[in-house]
Motif scaffolding. Structure first.
Motif, PDB file in Angstrom:
ATOM      1  N   SER A 249       4.236 -50.220 -72.643  1.00 24.07           N
ATOM      2  CA  SER A 249       4.853 -50.494 -73.939  1.00 24.07           C
ATOM      3  C   SER A 249       6.034 -49.560 -74.119  1.00 24.07           C
ATOM      4  O   SER A 249       6.010 -48.404 -73.696  1.00 24.07           O
TER       5      SER A 249
ATOM      6  N   ASP B 194       0.630 -55.618 -69.842  1.00 20.82           N
ATOM      7  CA  ASP B 194       0.199 -55.186 -71.164  1.00 20.82           C
ATOM      8  C   ASP B 194      -0.179 -53.704 -71.179  1.00 20.82           C
ATOM      9  O   ASP B 194      -0.447 -53.141 -72.244  1.00 20.82           O
TER      10      ASP B 194
ATOM     11  N   GLU C 178       9.198 -48.362 -76.953  1.00 18.56           N
ATOM     12  CA  GLU C 178       9.650 -48.364 -78.342  1.00 18.56           C
ATOM     13  C   GLU C 178      10.989 -47.660 -78.445  1.00 18.56           C
ATOM     14  O   GLU C 178      11.326 -46.811 -77.617  1.00 18.56           O
TER      15      GLU C 178
ATOM     16  N   LYS D 161      11.889 -58.357 -72.152  1.00 13.40           N
ATOM     17  CA  LYS D 161      10.891 -57.640 -71.366  1.00 13.40           C
ATOM     18  C   LYS D 161      10.674 -58.376 -70.067  1.00 13.40           C
ATOM     19  O   LYS D 161      10.552 -59.605 -70.063  1.00 13.40           O
TER      20      LYS D 161
END
Lengths: 113, 114
Positions: free
Chosen positions: B66, B63, B68, B57
Motif C-alpha cells: 500500500s 494487496d 500513500e 497501480k
C-alpha cells in the motif's frame, strides 16, 4: 501494450571512442516520449536525454545524442568521446498516453582505459 | 533543489514482518512514482500519485503493498507480511506536472527479506 527492448546486455568501448546503445520500442500511441537514463554503480538513476515522437530533430545533450528513427521504432543512444566515468547501466524508457514510464532491461557499458 | 530523498537506504527484515519506506520528492514536483528494481533488470512501475491522488497501480502491487501520499507531499510505501520475493531496490521518483517531464530518482531503499 508498450514495450522497450534493449538487446545488448553488455558493451565494451575504448576510452575516447564513440559507442551506440540500441533501443527499440513498441507502442500504439501516436504521441510519446523517449528517454535514456544512466545508473552508475552507486545506484541513482540519472536522466540523460529526451526525444519527443513529433520532434523532427534528433535530441542532443553534450556528448549524448539520440538517434531517433520513427519508422523503425528505434531510439539509440550515442555517446561520443567515451570517458571512464561513463561506465554504468543505461536504460531506455518511454512514456505514452498515460503517465507511466516503462523501462528496458538495460545495457551495461564498460569503458576501457 | 535538494533532490528526491528516500529513507531508509537499507532495510533487512525477517519474512512476515511489515516494512515502511518513505520518499520526499522535489518540492515543486506534483507527480510521484514508486518503482521496484531487481538485480540486472530495469525498474518496474508500481504506482503513481498526482498530488495526493493515487491515479495508477500496477498489478504487481499485491494487496500486501500500500502506498500513500497524504497532503501531496512525502509518500510512504508499506509492505505487509514480507516475503523473500519482495527483496529488491525500491525507487521513488518525482516529476513536474507536465507531459513527458523526466523522472528524478532518489537513491532507493534496498530491502532484504531473510
Amino acid at each position: 501494450a508498450q514495450k522497450i527492448t534493449q538487446t545488448q546486455p553488455g558493451m565494451f568501448v575504448q576510452e575516447k571512442e564513440a559507442v551506440t546503445l540500441d533501443c527499440t520500442y513498441d507502442t500504439s500511441d501516436q504521441s510519446y516520449g523517449l528517454f535514456w537514463y544512466k545508473q552508475p554503480s552507486s545506484g541513482e538513476m540519472i536522466f540523460l536525454i529526451y526525444q519527443g515522437s513529433y520532434d523532427e530533430q534528433n535530441a542532443t545533450e553534450g556528448r549524448y545524442s539520440l538517434n531517433f528513427q520513427k519508422a523503425r521504432k528505434s531510439a539509440n543512444l550515442v555517446i561520443s568521446a567515451s570517458q571512464l566515468g561513463d561506465s554504468a547501466m543505461y536504460f531506455c524508457a518511454m512514456v505514452g498516453g498515460g503517465f507511466k514510464t516503462i523501462f528496458g532491461a538495460g545495457t551495461r557499458l564498460f569503458v576501457k582505459a | 533543489d535538494t533532490g528526491v530523498s528516500q529513507d531508509p537506504r537499507h532495510k533487512i527484515t525477517k519474512r512476515g514482518q511489515n516494512v515502511t519506506f518513505r520518499c520526499d520528492p522535489i518540492s515543486e514536483h506534483n507527480r510521484l512514482y514508486w518503482y521496484r528494481q531487481t538485480l540486472g533488470q530495469g525498474p518496474e512501475f508500481l504506482t503513481y500519485f498526482q498530488n495526493e491522488a493515487q491515479l495508477e497501480k500496477s498489478r504487481l502491487l499485491s494487496d500486501r503493498f500500500s502506498a500513500e501520499r497524504p497532503k501531496g507531499s512525502f509518500s510512504t510505501l508499506e509492505i505487509q507480511r514480507t516475503e523473500q520475493g519482495d527483496s529488491a531496490m525500491y525507487l521513488c521518483a518525482s516529476s513536474l506536472d507536465r507531459q513527458y517531464s523526466p523522472l528524478h530518482f532518489g537513491n532507493g531503499t534496498r530491502l532484504t527479506v531473510t
